[in-house]
Write a protein that holds these residues in place. Structure first.
Motif, PDB file in Angstrom:
ATOM      1  N   VAL A   1      34.811  39.732  37.335  1.00 15.02           N
ATOM      2  CA  VAL A   1      34.645  38.376  37.874  1.00 15.02           C
ATOM      3  C   VAL A   1      35.662  38.112  38.981  1.00 15.02           C
ATOM      4  O   VAL A   1      35.314  37.619  40.066  1.00 15.02           O
ATOM      5  CB  VAL A   1      34.783  37.332  36.752  1.00 15.02           C
ATOM      6  CG1 VAL A   1      34.816  35.919  37.337  1.00 15.02           C
ATOM      7  CG2 VAL A   1      33.631  37.461  35.766  1.00 15.02           C
ATOM      8  N   ILE A   2      36.929  38.442  38.731  1.00 16.71           N
ATOM      9  CA  ILE A   2      37.978  38.173  39.717  1.00 16.71           C
ATOM     10  C   ILE A   2      37.754  38.964  40.999  1.00 16.71           C
ATOM     11  O   ILE A   2      37.864  38.427  42.110  1.00 16.71           O
ATOM     12  CB  ILE A   2      39.358  38.491  39.117  1.00 16.71           C
ATOM     13  CG1 ILE A   2      39.698  37.473  38.027  1.00 16.71           C
ATOM     14  CG2 ILE A   2      40.435  38.497  40.204  1.00 16.71           C
ATOM     15  CD1 ILE A   2      40.944  37.811  37.240  1.00 16.71           C
ATOM     16  N   ALA A   3      37.421  40.244  40.854  1.00 16.02           N
ATOM     17  CA  ALA A   3      37.216  41.081  42.041  1.00 16.02           C
ATOM     18  C   ALA A   3      35.989  40.632  42.826  1.00 16.02           C
ATOM     19  O   ALA A   3      36.012  40.593  44.065  1.00 16.02           O
ATOM     20  CB  ALA A   3      37.074  42.539  41.627  1.00 16.02           C
ATOM     21  N   LEU A   4      34.927  40.280  42.116  1.00 14.99           N
ATOM     22  CA  LEU A   4      33.698  39.889  42.799  1.00 14.99           C
ATOM     23  C   LEU A   4      33.869  38.568  43.534  1.00 14.99           C
ATOM     24  O   LEU A   4      33.528  38.441  44.715  1.00 14.99           O
ATOM     25  CB  LEU A   4      32.552  39.789  41.788  1.00 14.99           C
ATOM     26  CG  LEU A   4      31.166  39.489  42.368  1.00 14.99           C
ATOM     27  CD1 LEU A   4      30.746  40.576  43.351  1.00 14.99           C
ATOM     28  CD2 LEU A   4      30.135  39.380  41.241  1.00 14.99           C
ATOM     29  N   LEU A   5      34.421  37.577  42.854  1.00 17.67           N
ATOM     30  CA  LEU A   5      34.574  36.262  43.471  1.00 17.67           C
ATOM     31  C   LEU A   5      35.680  36.250  44.525  1.00 17.67           C
ATOM     32  O   LEU A   5      35.618  35.491  45.490  1.00 17.67           O
ATOM     33  CB  LEU A   5      34.869  35.209  42.403  1.00 17.67           C
ATOM     34  CG  LEU A   5      33.770  34.979  41.365  1.00 17.67           C
ATOM     35  CD1 LEU A   5      34.163  33.870  40.404  1.00 17.67           C
ATOM     36  CD2 LEU A   5      32.441  34.631  42.048  1.00 17.67           C
ATOM     37  N   GLY A   6      36.684  37.083  44.338  1.00 14.83           N
ATOM     38  CA  GLY A   6      37.781  37.123  45.301  1.00 14.83           C
ATOM     39  C   GLY A   6      37.584  38.124  46.418  1.00 14.83           C
ATOM     40  O   GLY A   6      38.469  38.279  47.267  1.00 14.83           O
ATOM     41  N   ASP A   7      36.441  38.842  46.410  1.00 18.84           N
ATOM     42  CA  ASP A   7      36.149  39.871  47.411  1.00 18.84           C
ATOM     43  C   ASP A   7      37.272  40.908  47.455  1.00 18.84           C
ATOM     44  O   ASP A   7      37.796  41.255  48.519  1.00 18.84           O
ATOM     45  CB  ASP A   7      35.953  39.233  48.796  1.00 18.84           C
ATOM     46  CG  ASP A   7      35.346  40.217  49.801  1.00 18.84           C
ATOM     47  OD1 ASP A   7      34.693  41.184  49.348  1.00 18.84           O
ATOM     48  OD2 ASP A   7      35.528  40.018  51.016  1.00 18.84           O
ATOM     49  N   LEU A   8      37.647  41.391  46.265  1.00 18.91           N
ATOM     50  CA  LEU A   8      38.724  42.359  46.111  1.00 18.91           C
ATOM     51  C   LEU A   8      38.166  43.696  45.640  1.00 18.91           C
ATOM     52  O   LEU A   8      37.117  43.736  44.995  1.00 18.91           O
ATOM     53  CB  LEU A   8      39.747  41.855  45.078  1.00 18.91           C
ATOM     54  CG  LEU A   8      40.401  40.507  45.364  1.00 18.91           C
ATOM     55  CD1 LEU A   8      41.180  40.048  44.140  1.00 18.91           C
ATOM     56  CD2 LEU A   8      41.299  40.598  46.582  1.00 18.91           C
ATOM     57  N   PRO A   9      38.854  44.800  45.933  1.00 13.54           N
ATOM     58  CA  PRO A   9      38.436  46.085  45.353  1.00 13.54           C
ATOM     59  C   PRO A   9      38.596  46.043  43.842  1.00 13.54           C
ATOM     60  O   PRO A   9      39.605  45.547  43.327  1.00 13.54           O
ATOM     61  CB  PRO A   9      39.371  47.102  46.005  1.00 13.54           C
ATOM     62  CG  PRO A   9      40.547  46.302  46.475  1.00 13.54           C
ATOM     63  CD  PRO A   9      40.025  44.939  46.820  1.00 13.54           C
ATOM     64  N   PHE A  10      37.618  46.582  43.123  1.00  8.86           N
ATOM     65  CA  PHE A  10      37.615  46.459  41.667  1.00  8.86           C
ATOM     66  C   PHE A  10      38.779  47.194  41.025  1.00  8.86           C
ATOM     67  O   PHE A  10      39.412  46.674  40.094  1.00  8.86           O
ATOM     68  CB  PHE A  10      36.297  47.003  41.103  1.00  8.86           C
ATOM     69  CG  PHE A  10      36.296  47.071  39.599  1.00  8.86           C
ATOM     70  CD1 PHE A  10      36.055  45.949  38.837  1.00  8.86           C
ATOM     71  CD2 PHE A  10      36.572  48.270  38.944  1.00  8.86           C
ATOM     72  CE1 PHE A  10      36.081  45.998  37.450  1.00  8.86           C
ATOM     73  CE2 PHE A  10      36.601  48.339  37.570  1.00  8.86           C
ATOM     74  CZ  PHE A  10      36.355  47.204  36.819  1.00  8.86           C
ATOM     75  N   GLY A  11      39.071  48.411  41.471  1.00 10.84           N
ATOM     76  CA  GLY A  11      40.075  49.239  40.819  1.00 10.84           C
ATOM     77  C   GLY A  11      41.426  48.558  40.670  1.00 10.84           C
ATOM     78  O   GLY A  11      41.941  48.410  39.557  1.00 10.84           O
ATOM     79  N   PRO A  12      42.047  48.115  41.772  1.00 13.95           N
ATOM     80  CA  PRO A  12      43.342  47.449  41.643  1.00 13.95           C
ATOM     81  C   PRO A  12      43.275  46.163  40.821  1.00 13.95           C
ATOM     82  O   PRO A  12      44.221  45.846  40.090  1.00 13.95           O
ATOM     83  CB  PRO A  12      43.725  47.149  43.099  1.00 13.95           C
ATOM     84  CG  PRO A  12      42.983  48.164  43.901  1.00 13.95           C
ATOM     85  CD  PRO A  12      41.687  48.367  43.173  1.00 13.95           C
ATOM     86  N   ALA A  13      42.172  45.420  40.933  1.00 15.64           N
ATOM     87  CA  ALA A  13      42.025  44.196  40.146  1.00 15.64           C
ATOM     88  C   ALA A  13      42.005  44.519  38.660  1.00 15.64           C
ATOM     89  O   ALA A  13      42.646  43.840  37.848  1.00 15.64           O
ATOM     90  CB  ALA A  13      40.754  43.456  40.554  1.00 15.64           C
ATOM     91  N   PHE A  14      41.289  45.573  38.290  1.00 15.46           N
ATOM     92  CA  PHE A  14      41.217  45.943  36.884  1.00 15.46           C
ATOM     93  C   PHE A  14      42.565  46.435  36.373  1.00 15.46           C
ATOM     94  O   PHE A  14      42.999  46.057  35.276  1.00 15.46           O
ATOM     95  CB  PHE A  14      40.154  47.030  36.683  1.00 15.46           C
ATOM     96  CG  PHE A  14      40.050  47.494  35.260  1.00 15.46           C
ATOM     97  CD1 PHE A  14      39.425  46.717  34.304  1.00 15.46           C
ATOM     98  CD2 PHE A  14      40.607  48.701  34.869  1.00 15.46           C
ATOM     99  CE1 PHE A  14      39.346  47.129  32.984  1.00 15.46           C
ATOM    100  CE2 PHE A  14      40.536  49.131  33.551  1.00 15.46           C
ATOM    101  CZ  PHE A  14      39.905  48.331  32.613  1.00 15.46           C
ATOM    102  N   VAL A  15      43.227  47.272  37.150  1.00 14.17           N
ATOM    103  CA  VAL A  15      44.535  47.781  36.728  1.00 14.17           C
ATOM    104  C   VAL A  15      45.516  46.626  36.550  1.00 14.17           C
ATOM    105  O   VAL A  15      46.299  46.593  35.584  1.00 14.17           O
ATOM    106  CB  VAL A  15      45.068  48.807  37.746  1.00 14.17           C
ATOM    107  CG1 VAL A  15      46.519  49.173  37.432  1.00 14.17           C
ATOM    108  CG2 VAL A  15      44.195  50.062  37.735  1.00 14.17           C
ATOM    109  N   ALA A  16      45.487  45.642  37.449  1.00 11.93           N
ATOM    110  CA  ALA A  16      46.380  44.489  37.321  1.00 11.93           C
ATOM    111  C   ALA A  16      46.101  43.716  36.033  1.00 11.93           C
ATOM    112  O   ALA A  16      47.035  43.288  35.341  1.00 11.93           O
ATOM    113  CB  ALA A  16      46.213  43.568  38.529  1.00 11.93           C
TER     114      ALA A  16
END
Length: 262
Positions: A232-247
């Motif tokens: 959700v965070i990566a999609l809505l924030g237009d962020l790469p999924f990998g770093p968002a998930f690791v965070a």
């Protein structure tokens, strides 16, 4: 924020692809931690990434190449009699160097390598989902048989030897499953995201769960919850999924620090 993206059909396939791995890999991670070979996940992840890049260079489907190179790592592990994480550290270095150097020889390989680093889950295809589902099916069939034998081999190592059973073959079969799962997950959600998924949820579960069965469920729950939050965070924030998930999983790892026992 564009909340409509969460129900956009375009992202359904990536969502379910990642969800499959989020539910399965943390359980495998429990057994890696029990065997004190948790670094295997990062070793196989890097080999899988290197295989994907090499496959793009030589015209081999990246998923097949990732599985092949990770399988080579399993074979190498079988030839080394000593236990521990030394060989997996070598795999990490070799895989990383091969992935980065291989990416310099073609634009497609460079794009794939960058995707593996960033963990762009949203670029996954039906092939990733089908291979993930196939792996989950194999996992569901084999783990009920493997689990008690892996536990017995760890807790009562002399039992199988006394009864003429090969512990080496058991370990080889388990390593094949780990290598396949991590390689496939690396190609779908990135190298570091796959490692974080198989490392941190079991780490948290080991600290908080009162029993092995509870640890299995807790590890899977932590993995799925972290995945949902990151998606959700990566999609809505237009962020790469990998770093968002690791965070996200690093934040959830604080639960481990609050536990009373190691």
């Amino acid at each position: 924020m564009e909340w409509d993206l969460l129900v956009d059909p375009l992202f359904r396939l990536p969502f379910f692809t990642g969800l499959v791995f989020a539910a399965v890999l943390p359980v495998l991670g429990l057994y890696l931690r029990m065997r004190e070979e948790w670094l295997a996940a990062l070793g196989f992840a890097h080999l899988g990434g290197a295989g994907g890049v090499l496959g793009s260079l030589f015209g081999v489907p990246p998923l097949m190449a990732a599985l092949g190179v990770a399988g080579g790592g399993v074979a190498a592990r079988g030839l080394v009699k000593r236990t521990g994480n030394d060989l997996y550290a070598v795999m990490i270095l070799a895989g990383w160097a091969t992935m980065i150097l291989g990416a310099q020889f073609s634009h497609h390989a460079r794009t794939l390598a960058q995707t593996l680093v960033d963990g762009q889950l949203y670029f996954t295809t039906l092939e990733h989902l089908l291979t993930g589902l196939a792996f989950a099916l194999v996992f569901a069939v084999l783990m009920p048989w493997l689990s008690p034998r892996l536990l017995r081999a760890r807790l009562f190592p002399g039992h199988d030897r006394a009864n003429g059973r090969s512990v080496a073959l058991l370990g080889l079969g388990f390593n094949i499953m780990v290598a396949a799962g991590v390689a496939l997950a690396s190609m779908a959600m990135g190298v570091m995201a796959a490692f974080a998924l198989i490392f941190i949820p079991p780490w948290v579960a080991f600290a908080l769960a009162p029993s092995w069965r509870a640890a299995v469920w807790l590890a899977a729950a932590v993995g799925v919850l972290a995945y949902l939050a990151a998606f959700v965070i990566a999609l809505l924030g237009d962020l790469p999924f990998g770093p968002a998930f690791v965070a996200i999983v690093v934040v959830m790892a604080l639960l481990r620090l609050l536990a009373r026992r190691n």
